[in-house]
Write a protein that holds these residues in place. Sequence first.
Motif, PDB file in Angstrom:
ATOM      1  N   VAL A 101      19.472 -32.351  32.481  1.00 56.85           N
ATOM      2  CA  VAL A 101      20.837 -31.992  32.084  1.00 56.85           C
ATOM      3  C   VAL A 101      21.013 -30.477  31.948  1.00 56.85           C
ATOM      4  O   VAL A 101      22.063 -29.945  32.290  1.00 56.85           O
ATOM      5  N   ILE A 102      20.015 -29.779  31.435  1.00 57.61           N
ATOM      6  CA  ILE A 102      20.075 -28.309  31.398  1.00 57.61           C
ATOM      7  C   ILE A 102      19.622 -27.873  32.788  1.00 57.61           C
ATOM      8  O   ILE A 102      18.441 -27.676  33.058  1.00 57.61           O
ATOM      9  N   PHE A 103      20.589 -27.755  33.671  1.00 57.53           N
ATOM     10  CA  PHE A 103      20.332 -27.756  35.111  1.00 57.53           C
ATOM     11  C   PHE A 103      21.048 -26.595  35.794  1.00 57.53           C
ATOM     12  O   PHE A 103      22.221 -26.315  35.501  1.00 57.53           O
ATOM     13  N   PRO A 104      20.360 -25.907  36.723  1.00 59.70           N
ATOM     14  CA  PRO A 104      21.005 -24.782  37.411  1.00 59.70           C
ATOM     15  C   PRO A 104      22.208 -25.253  38.231  1.00 59.70           C
ATOM     16  O   PRO A 104      22.184 -26.308  38.848  1.00 59.70           O
ATOM     17  N   LYS A 109      23.440 -20.557  35.364  1.00 55.62           N
ATOM     18  CA  LYS A 109      23.141 -19.984  36.678  1.00 55.62           C
ATOM     19  C   LYS A 109      22.224 -18.787  36.466  1.00 55.62           C
ATOM     20  O   LYS A 109      22.107 -18.262  35.360  1.00 55.62           O
ATOM     21  N   TYR A 110      21.572 -18.379  37.539  1.00 57.23           N
ATOM     22  CA  TYR A 110      20.665 -17.236  37.466  1.00 57.23           C
ATOM     23  C   TYR A 110      21.447 -15.946  37.686  1.00 57.23           C
ATOM     24  O   TYR A 110      22.445 -15.919  38.414  1.00 57.23           O
ATOM     25  N   GLY A 114      17.696 -12.698  39.467  1.00 55.75           N
ATOM     26  CA  GLY A 114      16.874 -13.902  39.355  1.00 55.75           C
ATOM     27  C   GLY A 114      15.966 -13.891  38.135  1.00 55.75           C
ATOM     28  O   GLY A 114      15.232 -14.842  37.896  1.00 55.75           O
ATOM     29  N   LEU A 115      16.031 -12.832  37.336  1.00 50.36           N
ATOM     30  CA  LEU A 115      15.159 -12.715  36.169  1.00 50.36           C
ATOM     31  C   LEU A 115      15.785 -13.258  34.887  1.00 50.36           C
ATOM     32  O   LEU A 115      15.095 -13.498  33.914  1.00 50.36           O
TER      33      LEU A 115
END
Length: 193
Positions: A101-104, A109-110, A114-115
């Motif tokens: 559920v805690i999903f990109p 979002k990143y 990307g860090l």
Amino acid sequence: MKTVVVYCHPYEGSYCHALLESLLKGASKSGEEVDFIDLYKDNFNPVMSGRDLLGFVKHQSVDEQAIDYEERLKKADRLVLIFPIWWELMPAMMKGFIDKVIFPGSTYKYTKSGLGMISLLPNLQSTTVITTMNTPKLMYKFKFGNAVKKALLLGSFKKSGFKNVKWVSLNMVKMSSKGKRQKWLDKVGNILA
């Protein structure tokens, strides 16, 4: 205010269940709107399949139940999780909820580099995790490394941009007095007040 409560315990006679009832009673008294998720009663499948992992890579959830939970989180102002700590960790069912559920692409979002991560839950103002365990607090922190704090609060919620993350850790539950348990029930009953 709208609160999503995610509950994870298979036994209705548990102290976790008493905490849940106290929380819901307090919410009802204060007029709080609660969207209740019971992972066991929902028969939630916590297992990440190959299809789920491909969805993770593509930033698109594929599990219909997880998608429903994500949509419910998007409407929430507050999130509360209630679960026991077994063998110093959360139950597999709760870990599966976090994984699926805690999903990109759905709840975060990143950043361009990307860090870092940015929350996609703009309404969510606070997250409270309520746990029970029989391990003493200092032993859990120093001997076992505070796994829930490090992995869930810091490594999942704060990392993915959740705001105002709090942990109510109730320790040595089996050894606690009836009076102490009642104080905990009263404390949890006021969380949504």
